[in-house]
Enzyme design. Sequence first.
Site, PDB file in Angstrom:
ATOM      1  N   ASP A 211       0.818  -1.210   0.000  1.00  0.00           N
ATOM      2  CA  ASP A 211       0.000   0.000   0.000  1.00  0.00           C
ATOM      3  C   ASP A 211       0.862   1.275   0.000  1.00  0.00           C
ATOM      4  O   ASP A 211       0.707   2.135   0.853  1.00  0.00           O
ATOM      5  CB  ASP A 211      -0.903  -0.055   1.248  1.00  0.00           C
ATOM      6  CG  ASP A 211      -1.850   1.127   1.340  1.00  0.00           C
ATOM      7  OD1 ASP A 211      -2.317   1.606   0.297  1.00  0.00           O
ATOM      8  OD2 ASP A 211      -2.104   1.580   2.484  1.00  0.00           O
ATOM      9  N   GLU A 455       3.142  -8.471   7.058  1.00  0.00           N
ATOM     10  CA  GLU A 455       1.864  -9.071   6.668  1.00  0.00           C
ATOM     11  C   GLU A 455       1.978 -10.041   5.501  1.00  0.00           C
ATOM     12  O   GLU A 455       1.260  -9.912   4.512  1.00  0.00           O
ATOM     13  CB  GLU A 455       0.831  -7.988   6.365  1.00  0.00           C
ATOM     14  CG  GLU A 455       0.505  -7.125   7.568  1.00  0.00           C
ATOM     15  CD  GLU A 455      -0.601  -6.103   7.292  1.00  0.00           C
ATOM     16  OE1 GLU A 455      -1.108  -6.046   6.155  1.00  0.00           O
ATOM     17  OE2 GLU A 455      -0.949  -5.364   8.224  1.00  0.00           O
ATOM     18  N   TYR A 508      -6.844  -3.195  12.258  1.00  0.00           N
ATOM     19  CA  TYR A 508      -7.583  -1.966  11.924  1.00  0.00           C
ATOM     20  C   TYR A 508      -9.053  -2.140  12.300  1.00  0.00           C
ATOM     21  O   TYR A 508      -9.928  -2.162  11.441  1.00  0.00           O
ATOM     22  CB  TYR A 508      -7.397  -1.642  10.432  1.00  0.00           C
ATOM     23  CG  TYR A 508      -5.992  -1.164  10.150  1.00  0.00           C
ATOM     24  CD1 TYR A 508      -5.668   0.178  10.303  1.00  0.00           C
ATOM     25  CD2 TYR A 508      -4.982  -2.055   9.804  1.00  0.00           C
ATOM     26  CE1 TYR A 508      -4.369   0.624  10.087  1.00  0.00           C
ATOM     27  CE2 TYR A 508      -3.682  -1.615   9.595  1.00  0.00           C
ATOM     28  CZ  TYR A 508      -3.392  -0.264   9.740  1.00  0.00           C
ATOM     29  OH  TYR A 508      -2.108   0.178   9.542  1.00  0.00           O
ATOM     30  N   GLU A 544       0.776  -1.794  14.144  1.00  0.00           N
ATOM     31  CA  GLU A 544      -0.007  -0.851  13.343  1.00  0.00           C
ATOM     32  C   GLU A 544      -1.415  -0.776  13.905  1.00  0.00           C
ATOM     33  O   GLU A 544      -1.988  -1.811  14.281  1.00  0.00           O
ATOM     34  CB  GLU A 544      -0.132  -1.308  11.870  1.00  0.00           C
ATOM     35  CG  GLU A 544       1.124  -1.150  11.058  1.00  0.00           C
ATOM     36  CD  GLU A 544       0.947  -1.582   9.590  1.00  0.00           C
ATOM     37  OE1 GLU A 544      -0.183  -1.508   9.066  1.00  0.00           O
ATOM     38  OE2 GLU A 544       1.951  -1.993   9.000  1.00  0.00           O
TER      39      GLU A 544
HETATM   40  C1  GCB Z   1      -1.478  -2.391   6.657  1.00  0.00           C
HETATM   41  C2  GCB Z   1      -0.182  -2.326   5.938  1.00  0.00           C
HETATM   42  C3  GCB Z   1       0.183  -0.919   5.529  1.00  0.00           C
HETATM   43  C4  GCB Z   1      -1.052  -0.195   5.012  1.00  0.00           C
HETATM   44  C5  GCB Z   1      -2.064  -0.127   6.128  1.00  0.00           C
HETATM   45  C6  GCB Z   1      -3.366   0.540   5.673  1.00  0.00           C
HETATM   46  O1  GCB Z   1      -1.774  -3.338   7.315  1.00  0.00           O
HETATM   47  O2  GCB Z   1       0.879  -2.919   6.647  1.00  0.00           O
HETATM   48  O3  GCB Z   1       1.175  -0.973   4.544  1.00  0.00           O
HETATM   49  O4  GCB Z   1      -0.751   1.071   4.528  1.00  0.00           O
HETATM   50  O5  GCB Z   1      -2.372  -1.414   6.547  1.00  0.00           O
HETATM   51  O6  GCB Z   1      -3.528   1.728   5.853  1.00  0.00           O
HETATM   52  O7  GCB Z   1      -4.189  -0.164   5.115  1.00  0.00           O
END
Ligand code: GCB
Length: 650
Positions: A211, A455, A508, A544
């Site tokens: 990403d 990941e 997330y 994260e």
């Molecule tokens: C993740 C990734 C990261 C992305 C982020 C997102 O899990 O490791 O590279 O930018 O999520 O914002 O989706």
Amino acid sequence: MSRCGGPERRAMFRVLCLFAAFDAVCLLDSGMLFPRESPSREVKELNGLWDFRADRSPNRNQGFERAWYKSRLAETGPVIDMPVPASYNDITQDPALRNFIGWVWYEREVVVPARWAADEDIRVVLRVASAHYFSIVWVNGVKVAEHEGGHLPFEAEIGSLIRKDPTAPCRITIAVNNTLTPHTLPPGSIQHMDDRTKYPDGFFVQNIYFDFFNYAGLHRPVVLYTTPKAYVDDITVVTDFSDNTGVVKYKVSVQGAATATLKVSLIDKDGRSVASSSEPSGVLKVVDVKLWWPYLMHENPGYLYSMEVRLIASDKSSPYEDVYTLPVGIRTVNVTSTQFLINNKPFYFHGVNKHEDSDIRGKGFDLPLIVKDFNLLKWLGANSFRTSHYPYAEEILQMCDRYGIVVIDECPGVGIKDILSFGNASLAHHLDVMDELVRRDKNHPSVVMWSVANEPASEMPPAEFYFKTLIKHTKDLDPTRPVTYITDSNYARDKGAPFVDVICVNSYLSWYHDSGHLEVIPIQLNTQFENWYGKYQKPIIQTEYGADAVSGLHSDPPIMFTEEYQNVVLQSYHKVFDQKRKQYVIGELIWNFADFMTAQGITRVVGNKKGIFSRQRQPKAAAFILKERYWRLANQTGRLPPWTKYPCPL
Ligand code: GCB
């Protein structure tokens, strides 16, 4: 002449390191010391404007067919000015160059000091700190290096070529190809669209599984540097302490001399020599040691000694002297089932994930931006970051050493999703990249852990062998640091977790799942931690978490993409962190420090907006929430002198 590792060397290397863990770090066939000036070494930066042309021929191969490297690039077609270092993508108004896939050509003529050419005893080395992704280098039409991998340096010795015609300018041509395949790191694939009712002739796309924008070009400085014929090729230090005596175990490797005399001195910040030796390897003991401490954990963070290595060699008639000075921080790192210890004291990561990313420059090295970012980290009270998702410039790690910012050093193993990327070819390359990464970064006190991937599809069956091998290899390379990879997979199905030292989890909640439902965060985050800890009994870092927020977008009650929603996501996570950090959670790294560019897609509005700062480094509301929290955490978990008691003085 390229200096990247090969499979035979690796095989030998693995066998040998079973017998001698410390020596293992030193067995790579040549060193990759950062080019530094010294009384015996000169550095000439080749930053500035280079001639540039993208090979737009249908197969992108015209440059090779017509041997563009044989004469000046301007003689074989049109060229444009291209700044180095910078990504080429955002420099012009041309959308085709922004999205270009294939070979681009850089060229520059360099005036080499006459004495470099005249003196046969001087080695002249061309060093490219980062060219993304695959590169070939010629000097005056002669190929001198080839390198795979977009984030680590490579070198070639070019003295003999310069000496062929010392009066001619030295023409350096670098062809760089950003094409990613299932076996590159990061992996990618090219997809040709052959339906002529839908796509024009020759249409193809590069699929990526990560990403961030696949910026390309000469991203970091290109330099020429000199050493004498006999020279210090590599230095490895491993540090320890007991009571107030510091221990610096070192090994120096020398090239170009059958016999040599060495003088190794450790010098403190006041210029006093505190220990010395004349052996190529040994142990230096430092009485009343000043340890290297992280920012906000000690009143004097980032203390560095200088290790001066002086080599005197002679062959037949002439003596050679080489001097190289390496900054050395004395500290230890250990992991227990619930703690991360730096100098035997619990360390709690309160920091960020970053990207090398900014307007216009893309991933180009830019000191004003770097210094600004460090000032923001200090302001925020951040004590750490992860080099998501690739190794950053060495100059950034040098600043971390000096500021006491703790680093999780990640290799470009991001987006390993396809089964093809778990095969032998991919694994062999991944091992080589770890060789190169450890060789480059092993001496930085700020680097406390290696991350071999982000990941990956770690629930796939081949992931078990892949990560077992990769993590063992990395531990053999460097037995002094913990190794991990970053997971977003299910705790019960993750195949690599048994091999890591620290569980690093990304999630997330209320964003990619249960979008808009902030109320799920406490229960789901609690479950996440209990599951991982329950199964593995290893300390956990939330590597994260976050939410997109478009700067200036507001809504109360909070809705997704507003600054208020981002705030509530963060605060909901923080409540759970505060319970779990009393047990086994050892850190929290926000995603992300700043907004950054991504490929175009329906979930990204001119890039990823999960930054707590905008791409231009202006704070969103979340930055103030995090600042408040990080300073409070520093006061609770660090050992601060009274003047830094919260609220922070900055
Ligand atoms: C993740 C990734 C990261 C992305 C982020 C997102 O899990 O490791 O590279 O930018 O999520 O914002 O989706």
